[in-house]
Design a protein around this motif. Structure first.
Motif, PDB file in Angstrom:
ATOM      1  N   ASP A  83      35.375   2.837 -92.734  1.00 51.44           N
ATOM      2  CA  ASP A  83      35.964   4.107 -92.324  1.00 51.44           C
ATOM      3  C   ASP A  83      34.932   5.109 -91.826  1.00 51.44           C
ATOM      4  OD1 ASP A  83      38.875   3.762 -92.922  1.00 51.44           O
ATOM      5  OD2 ASP A  83      37.997   3.180 -94.837  1.00 51.44           O
ATOM      6  N   TYR A  84      33.735   5.082 -92.417  1.00 50.78           N
ATOM      7  CA  TYR A  84      32.709   6.047 -92.037  1.00 50.78           C
ATOM      8  C   TYR A  84      31.357   5.389 -92.285  1.00 50.78           C
ATOM      9  CZ  TYR A  84      30.867  10.782 -91.369  1.00 50.78           C
ATOM     10  OH  TYR A  84      30.230  11.890 -90.868  1.00 50.78           O
ATOM     11  N   VAL A  85      30.519   5.345 -91.260  1.00 51.39           N
ATOM     12  CA  VAL A  85      29.206   4.722 -91.377  1.00 51.39           C
ATOM     13  C   VAL A  85      28.151   5.715 -90.910  1.00 51.39           C
ATOM     14  CG1 VAL A  85      27.752   2.770 -90.716  1.00 51.39           C
ATOM     15  CG2 VAL A  85      30.237   2.471 -90.858  1.00 51.39           C
ATOM     16  N   ILE A  86      27.150   5.951 -91.729  1.00 51.53           N
ATOM     17  CA  ILE A  86      26.021   6.816 -91.377  1.00 51.53           C
ATOM     18  C   ILE A  86      24.774   5.948 -91.324  1.00 51.53           C
ATOM     19  CG2 ILE A  86      24.536   8.718 -92.138  1.00 51.53           C
ATOM     20  CD1 ILE A  86      26.960   9.845 -93.646  1.00 51.53           C
ATOM     21  N   VAL A  87      23.974   6.114 -90.268  1.00 52.01           N
ATOM     22  CA  VAL A  87      22.661   5.481 -90.198  1.00 52.01           C
ATOM     23  C   VAL A  87      21.625   6.599 -90.209  1.00 52.01           C
ATOM     24  CG1 VAL A  87      21.098   4.059 -88.815  1.00 52.01           C
ATOM     25  CG2 VAL A  87      23.510   3.457 -88.975  1.00 52.01           C
ATOM     26  N   ARG A  88      20.607   6.437 -91.054  1.00 52.46           N
ATOM     27  CA  ARG A  88      19.532   7.434 -91.155  1.00 52.46           C
ATOM     28  C   ARG A  88      18.303   6.941 -90.393  1.00 52.46           C
ATOM     29  NH1 ARG A  88      21.489   6.918 -96.417  1.00 52.46           N
ATOM     30  NH2 ARG A  88      22.873   8.602 -96.971  1.00 52.46           N
ATOM     31  N   PHE A  89      17.672   7.874 -89.672  1.00 46.24           N
ATOM     32  CA  PHE A  89      16.524   7.576 -88.823  1.00 46.24           C
ATOM     33  C   PHE A  89      15.343   8.466 -89.202  1.00 46.24           C
ATOM     34  CE2 PHE A  89      20.352   7.169 -86.176  1.00 46.24           C
ATOM     35  CZ  PHE A  89      20.210   5.894 -85.656  1.00 46.24           C
ATOM     36  N   GLN A  90      14.172   8.015 -88.813  1.00 39.87           N
ATOM     37  CA  GLN A  90      12.988   8.860 -88.797  1.00 39.87           C
ATOM     38  C   GLN A  90      12.383   8.743 -87.413  1.00 39.87           C
ATOM     39  OE1 GLN A  90      10.617   7.201 -91.966  1.00 39.87           O
ATOM     40  NE2 GLN A  90      11.400   8.675 -93.445  1.00 39.87           N
ATOM     41  N   GLY A  91      11.861   9.848 -86.913  1.00 39.16           N
ATOM     42  CA  GLY A  91      11.061   9.834 -85.700  1.00 39.16           C
ATOM     43  C   GLY A  91       9.617   9.870 -86.139  1.00 39.16           C
ATOM     44  N   ASP A 101      13.428  13.770 -89.495  1.00 38.78           N
ATOM     45  CA  ASP A 101      14.483  12.932 -90.071  1.00 38.78           C
ATOM     46  C   ASP A 101      15.776  13.272 -89.352  1.00 38.78           C
ATOM     47  OD1 ASP A 101      13.721  11.173 -92.121  1.00 38.78           O
ATOM     48  OD2 ASP A 101      13.476  12.815 -93.535  1.00 38.78           O
ATOM     49  N   ALA A 102      16.599  12.268 -89.137  1.00 38.74           N
ATOM     50  CA  ALA A 102      17.885  12.493 -88.477  1.00 38.74           C
ATOM     51  C   ALA A 102      18.888  11.471 -88.982  1.00 38.74           C
ATOM     52  CB  ALA A 102      17.734  12.370 -86.959  1.00 38.74           C
ATOM     53  N   PHE A 103      20.160  11.729 -88.747  1.00 37.14           N
ATOM     54  CA  PHE A 103      21.203  10.749 -89.061  1.00 37.14           C
ATOM     55  C   PHE A 103      22.323  10.904 -88.056  1.00 37.14           C
ATOM     56  CE2 PHE A 103      22.508  14.473 -91.402  1.00 37.14           C
ATOM     57  CZ  PHE A 103      23.884  14.518 -91.206  1.00 37.14           C
ATOM     58  N   ASN A 104      23.115   9.843 -87.926  1.00 35.17           N
ATOM     59  CA  ASN A 104      24.270   9.895 -87.047  1.00 35.17           C
ATOM     60  C   ASN A 104      25.355   9.038 -87.662  1.00 35.17           C
ATOM     61  OD1 ASN A 104      25.535   8.845 -84.018  1.00 35.17           O
ATOM     62  ND2 ASN A 104      25.303  11.014 -84.430  1.00 35.17           N
ATOM     63  N   ALA A 105      26.598   9.372 -87.383  1.00 34.35           N
ATOM     64  CA  ALA A 105      27.724   8.679 -88.001  1.00 34.35           C
ATOM     65  C   ALA A 105      28.715   8.188 -86.957  1.00 34.35           C
ATOM     66  CB  ALA A 105      28.435   9.615 -88.974  1.00 34.35           C
ATOM     67  N   VAL A 106      29.418   7.139 -87.335  1.00 36.91           N
ATOM     68  CA  VAL A 106      30.520   6.604 -86.545  1.00 36.91           C
ATOM     69  C   VAL A 106      31.708   6.467 -87.487  1.00 36.91           C
ATOM     70  CG1 VAL A 106      31.370   4.562 -85.334  1.00 36.91           C
ATOM     71  CG2 VAL A 106      29.056   5.377 -84.906  1.00 36.91           C
ATOM     72  N   GLU A 107      32.874   6.876 -87.023  1.00 41.06           N
ATOM     73  CA  GLU A 107      34.087   6.727 -87.821  1.00 41.06           C
ATOM     74  C   GLU A 107      34.876   5.515 -87.347  1.00 41.06           C
ATOM     75  OE1 GLU A 107      36.380  10.269 -88.929  1.00 41.06           O
ATOM     76  OE2 GLU A 107      34.915  11.405 -87.740  1.00 41.06           O
ATOM     77  N   ASN A 108      35.584   4.916 -88.286  1.00 40.20           N
ATOM     78  CA  ASN A 108      36.510   3.820 -88.001  1.00 40.20           C
ATOM     79  C   ASN A 108      35.860   2.655 -87.263  1.00 40.20           C
ATOM     80  OD1 ASN A 108      38.690   5.281 -89.152  1.00 40.20           O
ATOM     81  ND2 ASN A 108      38.772   6.500 -87.279  1.00 40.20           N
ATOM     82  N   LEU A 109      34.787   2.122 -87.820  1.00 32.37           N
ATOM     83  CA  LEU A 109      34.139   0.938 -87.262  1.00 32.37           C
ATOM     84  C   LEU A 109      34.846  -0.280 -87.849  1.00 32.37           C
ATOM     85  CD1 LEU A 109      31.813   0.083 -85.396  1.00 32.37           C
ATOM     86  CD2 LEU A 109      30.370  -0.065 -87.426  1.00 32.37           C
ATOM     87  N   ARG A 110      35.740  -0.828 -87.086  1.00 31.91           N
ATOM     88  CA  ARG A 110      36.605  -1.907 -87.558  1.00 31.91           C
ATOM     89  C   ARG A 110      35.861  -3.235 -87.594  1.00 31.91           C
ATOM     90  NH1 ARG A 110      38.999   1.140 -90.315  1.00 31.91           N
ATOM     91  NH2 ARG A 110      40.195   2.760 -89.359  1.00 31.91           N
ATOM     92  N   ALA A 111      36.407  -4.176 -88.300  1.00 30.92           N
ATOM     93  CA  ALA A 111      35.824  -5.514 -88.397  1.00 30.92           C
ATOM     94  C   ALA A 111      35.640  -6.084 -86.992  1.00 30.92           C
ATOM     95  CB  ALA A 111      36.725  -6.422 -89.225  1.00 30.92           C
ATOM     96  N   GLY A 112      34.426  -6.541 -86.681  1.00 34.05           N
ATOM     97  CA  GLY A 112      34.128  -7.121 -85.380  1.00 34.05           C
ATOM     98  C   GLY A 112      33.771  -6.120 -84.297  1.00 34.05           C
ATOM     99  N   GLN A 113      33.918  -4.854 -84.549  1.00 38.92           N
ATOM    100  CA  GLN A 113      33.703  -3.812 -83.548  1.00 38.92           C
ATOM    101  C   GLN A 113      32.258  -3.308 -83.580  1.00 38.92           C
ATOM    102  OE1 GLN A 113      35.903  -0.149 -84.308  1.00 38.92           O
ATOM    103  NE2 GLN A 113      36.503  -0.082 -82.149  1.00 38.92           N
ATOM    104  N   ALA A 114      31.743  -2.881 -82.405  1.00 39.48           N
ATOM    105  CA  ALA A 114      30.407  -2.304 -82.323  1.00 39.48           C
ATOM    106  C   ALA A 114      30.508  -0.801 -82.101  1.00 39.48           C
ATOM    107  CB  ALA A 114      29.615  -2.944 -81.190  1.00 39.48           C
ATOM    108  N   GLY A 115      29.492  -0.073 -82.562  1.00 37.06           N
ATOM    109  CA  GLY A 115      29.438   1.370 -82.363  1.00 37.06           C
ATOM    110  C   GLY A 115      28.010   1.806 -82.070  1.00 37.06           C
ATOM    111  N   TRP A 116      27.878   2.912 -81.338  1.00 40.49           N
ATOM    112  CA  TRP A 116      26.572   3.453 -80.991  1.00 40.49           C
ATOM    113  C   TRP A 116      26.229   4.601 -81.930  1.00 40.49           C
ATOM    114  CZ3 TRP A 116      23.313   1.349 -77.505  1.00 40.49           C
ATOM    115  CH2 TRP A 116      23.833   0.409 -76.615  1.00 40.49           C
ATOM    116  N   PHE A 117      25.010   4.559 -82.470  1.00 42.93           N
ATOM    117  CA  PHE A 117      24.495   5.608 -83.360  1.00 42.93           C
ATOM    118  C   PHE A 117      23.355   6.297 -82.631  1.00 42.93           C
ATOM    119  CE2 PHE A 117      26.604   2.565 -85.959  1.00 42.93           C
ATOM    120  CZ  PHE A 117      27.134   3.284 -87.021  1.00 42.93           C
TER     121      PHE A 117
END
Length: 178
Positions: A83-91, A101-117
């Motif tokens: 339902d909600y995915v956050i990826v944390r980054f460092q530059g 430090d930064a983070f970005n989120a994608v909502e509703n990443l369904r099974a088999g689906q790709a998303g851009w962070f």
């Protein structure tokens, strides 16, 4: 009487020592239970890491927005809707020191689906080219995540670190295809 008093005192000391020893023995099971709970928590963390390692890194690109953003694509290769995915980054700079430090989120990443962070920061908003960004941020490092899954109205959140963090040199990132 003088001999009886030391005997009574010695008996009292022995009883008090026995009482202290008994207390330690009764505390011992609590320590064992605590370590069992800790062991269970570590097992749960390991399961979470294995679960999320099935979110597969696929691609990288840069894109223009309010500056130059680095975007990383991940695919959910599990059979579970996230339902909600956050990826944390460092530059990182050229020394490997953290610039931001930064983070970005994608909502509703369904099974088999790709998303851009998106790795996007206030510190790099005015940057107009990938070369300018590479002077500030040498490497984008994706190191941890958070996944929220809602099953039957009950939300579960999982935190962890990538078993193999993603490290990308900014100067080598291709542009987004138009």
């Amino acid at each position: 009487m003088k001999r009886v008093f030391p005997l009574i005192l010695a008996a009292a000391l022995m009883l008090s020592l026995a009482a202290c020893g008994g207390q330690s023995a009764s505390q011992s099971p609590n320590v064992t239970q605590s370590s069992e709970v800790l062991s269970q928590n570590n097992d749960e963390l390991s399961e979470t890491e294995v679960f999320f390692d099935e979110l597969e890194y696929e691609n990288v690109r840069y894109n223009y927005g309010y500056g130059v953003d680095i975007e990383l694509q991940f695919r959910n290769i599990t059979e579970t809707d996230m339902d909600y995915v956050i990826v944390r980054f460092q530059g990182l700079d050229t020394n490997g020191d953290i610039v931001v430090d930064a983070f970005n989120a994608v909502e509703n990443l369904r099974a088999g689906q790709a998303g851009w962070f998106r790795f996007q920061t206030n510190e790099t908003r005015g940057v107009e080219t990938i070369e300018e960004l590479a002077e500030i941020i040498d490497t984008v490092y994706a190191y941890s995540y958070q996944v929220t899954i809602d099953e039957d109205g009950e939300e579960e959140t999982y935190d962890g670190e990538f078993s193999e963090p993603i490290s990308i040199k900014v100067a080598e990132v291709p542009p987004k295809e138009k």
